[in-house]
Design an enzyme around this catalytic site. Structure first.
Site, PDB file in Angstrom:
ATOM      1  N   LYS A 341       0.833  -1.217   0.000  1.00 30.63           N
ATOM      2  CA  LYS A 341       0.000   0.000   0.000  1.00 30.63           C
ATOM      3  C   LYS A 341       0.865   1.264   0.000  1.00 30.63           C
ATOM      4  O   LYS A 341       0.571   2.223  -0.715  1.00 30.63           O
ATOM      5  CB  LYS A 341      -0.935   0.013   1.217  1.00 30.63           C
ATOM      6  N   THR A 343       3.876   1.575  -1.144  1.00 28.69           N
ATOM      7  CA  THR A 343       4.516   1.675  -2.455  1.00 28.69           C
ATOM      8  C   THR A 343       3.545   2.223  -3.492  1.00 28.69           C
ATOM      9  O   THR A 343       3.909   3.068  -4.317  1.00 28.69           O
ATOM     10  CB  THR A 343       5.033   0.285  -2.887  1.00 28.69           C
ATOM     11  N   ARG A 365       2.111   7.384   7.469  1.00 29.59           N
ATOM     12  CA  ARG A 365       2.405   7.218   8.889  1.00 29.59           C
ATOM     13  C   ARG A 365       3.907   7.121   9.112  1.00 29.59           C
ATOM     14  O   ARG A 365       4.642   6.645   8.253  1.00 29.59           O
ATOM     15  CB  ARG A 365       1.750   5.941   9.425  1.00 29.59           C
ATOM     16  N   LYS A 376       9.632  -6.962  10.034  1.00 33.44           N
ATOM     17  CA  LYS A 376       8.905  -6.357   8.917  1.00 33.44           C
ATOM     18  C   LYS A 376       9.773  -5.396   8.109  1.00 33.44           C
ATOM     19  O   LYS A 376       9.605  -5.234   6.903  1.00 33.44           O
ATOM     20  CB  LYS A 376       7.673  -5.611   9.452  1.00 33.44           C
ATOM     21  N   ALA A 595      -2.627  -0.013  13.958  1.00 37.77           N
ATOM     22  CA  ALA A 595      -3.817  -0.191  13.118  1.00 37.77           C
ATOM     23  C   ALA A 595      -4.801  -1.185  13.730  1.00 37.77           C
ATOM     24  O   ALA A 595      -5.836  -1.458  13.131  1.00 37.77           O
ATOM     25  CB  ALA A 595      -3.407  -0.643  11.721  1.00 37.77           C
ATOM     26  N   PHE A 626      -3.359  -1.980   7.294  1.00 37.29           N
ATOM     27  CA  PHE A 626      -3.958  -3.305   7.132  1.00 37.29           C
ATOM     28  C   PHE A 626      -4.941  -3.329   5.953  1.00 37.29           C
ATOM     29  O   PHE A 626      -4.862  -2.507   5.053  1.00 37.29           O
ATOM     30  CB  PHE A 626      -4.628  -3.768   8.429  1.00 37.29           C
ATOM     31  N   PHE A 714       3.954  -7.988  -9.578  1.00 40.14           N
ATOM     32  CA  PHE A 714       5.265  -8.562  -9.290  1.00 40.14           C
ATOM     33  C   PHE A 714       5.817  -9.205 -10.560  1.00 40.14           C
ATOM     34  O   PHE A 714       5.066  -9.533 -11.485  1.00 40.14           O
ATOM     35  CB  PHE A 714       5.169  -9.625  -8.188  1.00 40.14           C
ATOM     36  N   TRP A 743       7.007  -0.050  -8.750  1.00 40.85           N
ATOM     37  CA  TRP A 743       8.131  -0.632  -8.006  1.00 40.85           C
ATOM     38  C   TRP A 743       9.356  -0.773  -8.909  1.00 40.85           C
ATOM     39  O   TRP A 743      10.476  -0.536  -8.479  1.00 40.85           O
ATOM     40  CB  TRP A 743       7.730  -2.005  -7.451  1.00 40.85           C
TER      41      TRP A 743
END
Length: 890
Positions: A341, A343, A365, A376, A595, A626, A714, A743
């Site tokens: 999200k 990205t 955020r 992460k 979240a 999320f 991807f 990306w």
């Protein structure tokens, strides 16, 4: 009539007569009043040196209330350094090299021209004198006046000569001249007879900068009387320049397309690591970025080279400017790896601004350092769609989370200290220590007076309280078993999930079980994210409930007397942080609430400021944590309720990988290689998994907001899989569905998404909330469970029901709901993928964040302190001690 413009004079001249000063000040004042301007005179001491004068000029340069600056400085004190310290746009006397250069180049409409020189030209033309072919002699002028006069006369076709008083053959030059302009006082040794009768003479001497031009001696025959009008006309022309400067400023306050210098990308294949990409791009200086997007120098506080805080005063300045379009990026139910999200958010704004030339802002955020060093990693986006520098984004930033930690733990310390002191002192001793006599004077503090008022004690003299009133005031009677306020630290530390505090003998047996939460789980973070002003934040901090007393009444930060101190610790954290993307487009990074137990969105203030800066036709893109069932639902029902802002579009992020998981693919685990089902084409898994995508689209439609699906592509995704997802998304009701390649190639890879978002945003918004906050707490929980998650019903534990009864009795029943539920499933069971049906949603507990303004039910168990895995990220993080470059962040 123009208002709020200022004219500053800086005077350091020792030998100027006070009468002249007062006369010209009066002239300037009268002219300014007629034009609707405000004038302020600044007079420095006569002995002021160059550096002192420049310091004063630089202060005025940065004052957004001042739109013009005229110098009244003796020519002997005037240096090129002083002149060029002036901002060209405030240089109403046309003295700086920039303004002179534009005049010489022929761009007179883009610069300020010396009012004195313009007055000479205008008076000559109004008198009927033809300048074409005339011989003009400028004597004794220096610097900008000399250059401006020569340039203006040459443009009129005149033959211009320039000379100083001691130049040889001056007499011959004077006798040849048709017009003589005196730039400085005539020396006594130069006889007036050298000037031919009938010659027009203008005397611009004495102080050409202040516009005080004296007429020439009446001893010269045939001199035109227009020479006496130079000073007054020059003063009027200076005011005209001031008006032009003010008008230009007002135009700049109106919405305009930014003149943004975007940074070029040179994508590589294969795509390097995130930190390698970040380090390969040199960000713009943050003050340059700020200027490009319309911020004034006094509206930012710079932290290093690439970060700045933005002051809230900007909202007042831009209050009449129309907002831009408001876009939320949410996602389908994710895998544990996340679906990109952040990205997508960065890729979208890079596409809008760097490729479509549309004003846009990303609002993200701030990440916790816990996940950054845990498993992460960071949250700056990825690939060629990142916030840079990514190491500064992910580590410390400007210290907001540290400020939250300090404020949170101060409040935690105050709770236990108060319990100790109440347990070990009599009513009288406690009262005397809370309201001590200082230098023979005993008085309540401001926050203590507020507590007295809440208690219904309308007294201000500490000695006037009865014993019962003193006891009522001094004792909070906190029930330790009801304390909900925990200490926090911004590190994943599983051994702090349950602790015992107060074990030292000095705490006199006041021990209790407690815990640490991760810093971003603090209610103060949620307060920061939802507040809309410093005053509102202070009020929210004060009403945070930390426990109940022994009679079941809430105990707040205000009751503990700590609200003012918390506000002091948070006074800088409330200002949004300005950064930039890889392509040089602006980003606000501000607040980072959990979240699950909080709403998982960046700050209201960042969104509001960004909406004003992009202006009508621009876009603000923000992200919800999320999946859409959690972050988006809370964004609408909590954040939009608090802010009053209306969203225009939802961008729903999906990946083929996550859809395959929801279609029955093998489990996905962080740190474990993906099974072949995820790296090879499998249209059946994709089709089966689109049920989750369809459900998330339906959730967004409950709120009346159009949905654009962004398929984050991807390298293992096939064309058939991509086309299938886009087709099924449109059938499910999405406004559009677009594959995105940001990306691997940056904003260029999200141009189709940007066009789709612009088209969707042009439609009329039919936004609505899911529930009325006046409904009972249980009904609001049930509405979310059934309408959003698809549950058959809810089941309350006895503890949850008891808490709901207590909060309702305490007057908190009309707050919105913030469900604390796993993000890995629409249900409460993380392993239930796709769209679970017929389940009963268990509510194990219910808690309240009264300062933030919501009730949060816990669905099952919910950890607020992550732990470290066997091999945390920190194994790969290092510092090159030679270059000071950070390695290993992702």
């Amino acid at each position: 009539m123009l208002k709020s413009l200022a004219f500053f004079g800086v005077c350091s001249c020792k030998d100027r007569q006070a009468g002249d000063d007062n006369l010209m000040q009066e002239v300037n004042q009268n002219l300014a009043e007629e034009a609707g301007l405000n004038i302020t005179h600044i007079c420095l001491p006569a002995e002021s040196g160059e550096d002192e004068i420049i310091d004063e000029i630089l202060k005025i340069n940065e004052d957004s209330r001042v739109h013009g600056l005229a110098l009244q400085i003796a020519e002997t004190s005037l240096s090129s350094k002083i002149l060029n310290a002036l901002k060209p746009e405030k240089d109403v006397d046309g003295l700086t090299d920039v303004n002179l250069g534009k005049l010489v180049r022929g761009d007179a409409h883009e610069c300020f021209i010396s009012p004195v020189a313009r007055a000479v030209i205008e008076l000559l033309e109004k008198s009927g004198v033809s300048l074409d072919g005339k011989k003009i002699l400028v004597i004794g002028a220096h610097g900008s006046l000399e250059a401006t006069l020569q340039c203006l006369f040459q443009r009129k076709g005149s033959m211009t000569m320039s000379s100083q008083w001691k130049t040889p053959q001056l007499q011959g030059k004077l006798q040849e001249a048709d017009i003589v302009v005196l730039g400085s006082p005539k020396p006594e040794e130069i006889p007036l007879s050298w000037i031919q009768p009938g010659t027009t003479v203008f005397n611009c001497s004495h102080d050409f900068l202040s516009g005080k031009a004296a007429c020439v001696s009446p001893g010269i025959h045939g001199i035109s009387p227009i020479a006496e009008d130079v000073s007054l006309l020059a003063a009027a022309l200076r005011i005209q320049n001031m008006v032009s400067s003010g008008r230009r400023w007002l135009r700049e306050q109106q919405h305009r397309r930014w003149r943004l210098h975007c940074l070029k990308l040179q994508p590589l294949s294969p795509v390097p690591s995130d930190i390698e990409i970040s380090r390969a791009q040199t960000p713009k200086a943050v003050e340059i970025l700020a200027k490009e997007i319309g911020l004034f120098a006094d509206e930012i506080e710079i932290y290093g080279k690439s970060k700045a805080k933005v002051r809230l005063s900007l909202l007042e300045r831009l209050k009449d400017q129309a907002d831009g379009k408001y876009v939320l990026v949410a996602g389908i139910t994710p895998t544990p790896l996340g679906e990109g999200k952040s990205t997508v958010t960065i890729g979208l704004v890079q596409a809008l601004t760097a490729h479509l030339n549309v004003n846009s802002f990303a609002c993200l955020r701030q990440p916790s350092q816990g996940p950054t060093f845990g498993v992460k990693g960071g949250a700056a986006g990825g690939g060629y769609a990142q916030v840079i520098p990514m190491e500064e984004f992910n580590l410390h930033l400007t210290g907001d989370i540290h400020a939250i930690t300090a404020a949170n733990n101060l409040l935690a310390a105050a709770i236990d200290a108060r319990i100790l002191h109440e347990n070990t002192q009599t009513d009288k001793a406690l009262y005397n220590r809370l309201v001590p006599s200082v230098n023979g004077v005993r008085e309540f503090s401001k926050i203590q007076l507020a507590r007295l008022k809440r208690l219904g004690i309308n007294k201000t003299d500490p000695s006037a309280l009865t014993e019962e009133e003193m006891r009522k005031f001094a004792r909070l009677d906190i029930d330790p078993s009801t304390i909900t306020w925990q200490r926090v630290v911004d590190t994943n530390d599983r051994f702090l999930r349950k602790i015992t505090v107060g074990q030292a003998s000095t705490e006199k047996g006041c021990s209790r079980q407690a815990q640490f939460d991760i810093a971003v789980a603090s209610e103060i973070m949620a307060v920061l994210a939802l507040t809309d002003s410093l005053a509102d934040m202070k009020e929210r901090l004060g009403r945070m409930v930390v426990a109940s007393d022994k009679n079941g009444q809430p105990v707040t930060a205000d009751d503990l007397g700590v609200t003012g101190a918390l506000t002091v610790l948070m006074k800088d954290a409330i200002k949004p942080n300005l950064m930039q993307t890889l392509e040089g487009t602006p980003v606000f990074v501000h607040a980072g609430p959990f979240a699950n137990i909080a709403h998982g969105n960046s700050s209201v203030l960042a969104d509001k400021i960004a909406l004003k800066l992009v202006g009508e036709g621009g876009f603000v893109v923000t992200e919800a944590g999320f999946g859409a069932d959690i972050g988006m639902e809370k964004f609408f029902n909590i954040k939009c309720r608090a802010s009053g802002l209306v969203p225009n579009v939802v961008v729903l992020v999906a990946t083929v990988r996550a859809l395959k998981m929801h279609g029955g693919g093998p489990s996905v685990t962080a740190g474990v290689p993906l099974k072949k089902e995820y790296t090879e084409e499998n249209l059946q898994l994709v089709a089966d998994g689109c049920c989750n995508l369809e459900k998330q689209i339906q959730i967004a439609q409950l709120f009346g907001v159009p949905v654009v699906v962004a398929l984050n592509v991807f390298k293992t995704d096939t064309r058939a899989e991509i086309d299938l997802v886009c087709e099924l998304a449109k059938r499910a009701g999405a406004f559009n569905a677009v594959p995105c390649y940001h990306w691997s190639i940056g904003g260029k890879g999200s141009v189709d998404l940007a066009w789709a978002v612009r088209e969707a945003a042009s439609k009329e918004s039919r936004f609505q909330f899911l529930y009325d906050v006046q409904l009972p707490i249980v009904e609001k929980i049930r509405t979310i469970a059934q309408s959003v998650y698809g549950a058959k019903d809810i089941e309350l534990s006895p503890e949850a029901q008891s808490k709901i009864d207590r909060y309702t009795e305490q007057g908190f029943g009309n707050l919105p709901i913030c469900m604390a539920k796993t993000h890995l499933s629409l249900s409460h069971q993380p392993d239930k993928k796709g769209v679970p049906k017929g389940f009963i949603l268990p509510i194990s507990d219910v808690r309240a964040s009264i300062g933030a303004g919501f009730i949060y039910p816990l669905v099952g168990t919910m950890s607020t302190m992550p732990g470290l895995p066997t091999r945390p990220c920190f194994y790969d993080i290092d510092l090159d001690t030679e270059t000071e470059q950070v390695k290993g962040l992702f």
